[in-house]
Design an enzyme around this catalytic site. Sequence first.
Site, PDB file in Angstrom:
ATOM      1  N   GLU A 252       0.973  -0.613   0.318  1.00  0.00           N
ATOM      2  CA  GLU A 252       0.377  -0.020   0.135  1.00  0.00           C
ATOM      3  C   GLU A 252       0.614   1.064   0.036  1.00  0.00           C
ATOM      4  OE1 GLU A 252      -2.507  -3.348   2.413  1.00  0.00           O
ATOM      5  OE2 GLU A 252      -2.145  -0.894   3.657  1.00  0.00           O
ATOM      6  N   ASP A 405      -4.465  -5.372  11.009  1.00  0.00           N
ATOM      7  CA  ASP A 405      -5.372  -4.710  11.541  1.00  0.00           C
ATOM      8  C   ASP A 405      -4.801  -4.862  13.288  1.00  0.00           C
ATOM      9  OD1 ASP A 405      -7.142  -4.307   9.264  1.00  0.00           O
ATOM     10  OD2 ASP A 405      -7.273  -6.071   9.473  1.00  0.00           O
TER      11      ASP A 405
END
EC number: 2.7.1.147
Length: 421
Positions: A252, A405
């Site tokens: 990302e 996460d």
Amino acid sequence: MRVNACVDVVLSGVKLLQALGLNPGHGKDHSVLHSRNDLEETFIHFMGKGAAAERFFSDKETFHDIARIASEFPGAQHYVGGNAALIGQKLAANSDLKVLLCGPVGPKLHELLDDNVFVPPESLQEVDEFHLILEYQAGEEWGQLKAPHANRFIFSHDLSNGAMNMLEVFVSSLEEFQPDLVVLSGLHMMEGQSKELQRKRLLEVVTSISDIPTGIPVHLELASMTNRELMSSIVHQQVFPAVTSLGLNEQELLFLSQSASGPHSSLSSWNGVPVVGMVSDILFWILKEHGRSKSRASDLTRIHFHTLAYHILATVDGHWANQLAAVAAGARMAGTQACATETINASRVSLRAPREFMTSHSEAGSRIVVNPNKPVVEWHREGISFHFTPVLVCKDPIRTVGLGDAISAEGLFYSEVHPHY
């Protein structure tokens, strides 16, 4: 706390593709999957690299057929899915924290959620959104293919998360809930939407974020994307300046730099462990170009970067405290969750981080030698602090899904935001 939520169906990628009657051919990346053949080629492309990826499957009927086969497959496991739901579930494990989750919650997901996760009635729906997670192990073979690392390939036909349908519900619930922290995710799910709808929803996202009371930090968790235009819009169309904190991984980060013409954007992909100095340059550029400064009215002051071998927490000076504990806690979480152990088991982990590195690749950075007795290293560059930690990487991971996460949630839990923010 919000915004994307689904049920993850986790199973062996090779076994599912075999069950679908597919044979190992040549790998080819498709930015959107339209058929079983596209799925097979894209899975092979990423399994060959040992890299994680996420794709949208455009054909509803075909996807539902595949999802049914996957869901009923012997050994398939069902888990809470969606970055926001996963971060919420992780935070809810602390009994004194209450979490508000506004995402499309179907019956299976509702059953899987922790008791401390509150779902407003408007977020409940009759059917679950399924995301299929195809895992493979390090060294796993299929035909001529051999995976260099354990990882997973994710795909879905998820329109309600992609349309960010729950955003308004979320903002209207905040007054009553009075949160100390807001977590947003799911922007990557917009890749299945038309350009026009993407533009419209991004503006609505920014408006909704600006409706969140001042002083409440907003963390945005990014995820795998292929649409450069959408990523560029997220960076430039006021989303970055509207959030306080970002969480992302190496793919990302590089994709963000490529989409917005940042440092090292000519690099097509990372080769092995990402170079610390290059990662540091891109993090510095994001905070310098889009973060809080005397001349820029941006809220962005924190980025938590995670890759398999190491993590970096970059913060604009004067806004955050306890960074050393936060980055260390995230690394500890990576080692324990992947191995499914309570504490780090030294015999099951390995150190893959560089023992020494330069803090910058484009400027005259300093050389750092990692000290095993004080593994968290700190350095500073023009009003931005960097905290680096090696990760004790699980050698035989039980589950890689939701690791990013869990790392971000743990880092946030230990982070201290300065009240004058």
